[in-house]
Scaffold this motif. Structure first.
Motif, short mmCIF file in Angstrom:
data_model
loop_
_atom_site.label_atom_id
_atom_site.label_comp_id
_atom_site.label_asym_id
_atom_site.label_seq_id
_atom_site.Cartn_x
_atom_site.Cartn_y
_atom_site.Cartn_z
N ASP A 145 13.93 -6.48 6.26
CA ASP A 145 13.63 -5.08 6.50
C ASP A 145 12.54 -4.60 5.55
O ASP A 145 12.52 -3.44 5.16
CB ASP A 145 14.90 -4.23 6.31
CG ASP A 145 15.94 -4.52 7.37
OD1 ASP A 145 15.54 -4.92 8.47
OD2 ASP A 145 17.13 -4.36 7.09
N ALA A 146 11.65 -5.50 5.16
CA ALA A 146 10.58 -5.16 4.23
C ALA A 146 9.66 -4.13 4.88
O ALA A 146 9.16 -4.33 5.98
CB ALA A 146 9.80 -6.40 3.85
N VAL A 147 9.47 -3.03 4.20
CA VAL A 147 8.63 -1.96 4.69
C VAL A 147 7.30 -2.03 3.97
O VAL A 147 7.26 -2.17 2.75
CB VAL A 147 9.31 -0.59 4.42
CG1 VAL A 147 8.41 0.55 4.82
CG2 VAL A 147 10.63 -0.52 5.13
N GLU A 148 6.22 -1.98 4.71
CA GLU A 148 4.90 -1.97 4.10
C GLU A 148 4.58 -0.55 3.64
O GLU A 148 4.60 0.38 4.44
CB GLU A 148 3.84 -2.43 5.08
CG GLU A 148 3.83 -3.91 5.33
CD GLU A 148 2.60 -4.35 6.11
OE1 GLU A 148 1.78 -3.48 6.52
OE2 GLU A 148 2.46 -5.54 6.31
N VAL A 149 4.31 -0.42 2.35
CA VAL A 149 3.93 0.87 1.78
C VAL A 149 2.47 0.76 1.37
O VAL A 149 2.10 -0.13 0.62
CB VAL A 149 4.81 1.23 0.56
CG1 VAL A 149 4.39 2.57 -0.01
CG2 VAL A 149 6.27 1.25 0.95
N ARG A 150 1.66 1.66 1.89
CA ARG A 150 0.23 1.64 1.59
C ARG A 150 -0.18 2.93 0.89
O ARG A 150 0.33 4.00 1.18
CB ARG A 150 -0.57 1.46 2.87
CG ARG A 150 -0.26 0.12 3.52
CD ARG A 150 -1.26 -0.24 4.58
NE ARG A 150 -0.97 -1.56 5.14
CZ ARG A 150 -1.53 -2.68 4.71
NH1 ARG A 150 -2.40 -2.64 3.74
NH2 ARG A 150 -1.22 -3.83 5.26
N ASP A 151 -1.14 2.79 -0.04
CA ASP A 151 -1.62 3.96 -0.78
C ASP A 151 -2.62 4.74 0.05
O ASP A 151 -2.82 4.48 1.24
CB ASP A 151 -2.19 3.53 -2.14
CG ASP A 151 -3.47 2.72 -2.02
OD1 ASP A 151 -3.92 2.45 -0.89
OD2 ASP A 151 -4.01 2.34 -3.07
N ALA A 152 -3.29 5.71 -0.58
CA ALA A 152 -4.20 6.61 0.13
C ALA A 152 -5.40 5.90 0.76
O ALA A 152 -5.93 6.35 1.77
CB ALA A 152 -4.69 7.70 -0.81
N VAL A 153 -5.81 4.77 0.19
CA VAL A 153 -6.97 4.06 0.72
C VAL A 153 -6.59 2.80 1.50
O VAL A 153 -7.46 2.05 1.91
CB VAL A 153 -7.98 3.71 -0.40
CG1 VAL A 153 -8.60 4.97 -0.96
CG2 VAL A 153 -7.34 2.90 -1.48
N GLY A 154 -5.29 2.57 1.69
CA GLY A 154 -4.84 1.46 2.53
C GLY A 154 -4.42 0.20 1.79
O GLY A 154 -4.11 -0.79 2.42
N ASN A 155 -4.41 0.22 0.46
CA ASN A 155 -3.97 -0.95 -0.30
C ASN A 155 -2.45 -1.08 -0.20
O ASN A 155 -1.73 -0.09 -0.28
CB ASN A 155 -4.36 -0.83 -1.77
CG ASN A 155 -5.86 -0.82 -1.97
OD1 ASN A 155 -6.58 -1.50 -1.27
ND2 ASN A 155 -6.31 -0.04 -2.92
#
Length: 101
Positions: free
Chosen positions: A30-40
């Motif tokens: 259930d790994a959720v991808e968390v991305r910052d404001a610029v997509g990293n």
């Protein structure tokens, strides 16, 4: 019934079957991808920098743009990260307001 071929098996509650231990982690992650404001892509332990001034509710202070936040933790929500900052307990930030350092 549990297969008897010497491998490790894990009971998958969703399907109601015994599956090999190697397959259980791959399918049920259930790994959720968390991305910052610029997509990293962010991960536990990363350092982030704030990209805008943020008023912290309940703490009576404002975190300024450029503030470094160390050792973040992912919460399971793709929009939120849990972090620590001096004098503020239980700080949760929106991923859209940070940039990976």
């Amino acid at each position: 019934m549990l297969p008897d071929d010497g491998d490790d098996y894990v009971y998958d509650e969703a399907s109601g079957e015994w599956v090999p231990a190697g397959e259980a982690g791959a399918e049920g992650s259930d790994a959720v991808e968390v991305r910052d404001a610029v997509g990293n892509l962010l991960a536990d332990g990363d350092q982030v920098t704030l990209i805008k001034d943020l008023k912290v509710k309940g703490a009576g202070q404002t975190l300024k743009r450029g503030t470094l936040i160390k050792a973040i933790r992912l919460t399971g929500d793709p929009q939120e990260i849990d972090c620590r900052y001096d004098g503020i307990k239980g700080l949760v930030l929106r991923a859209e307001f940070v940039r990976k350092r």
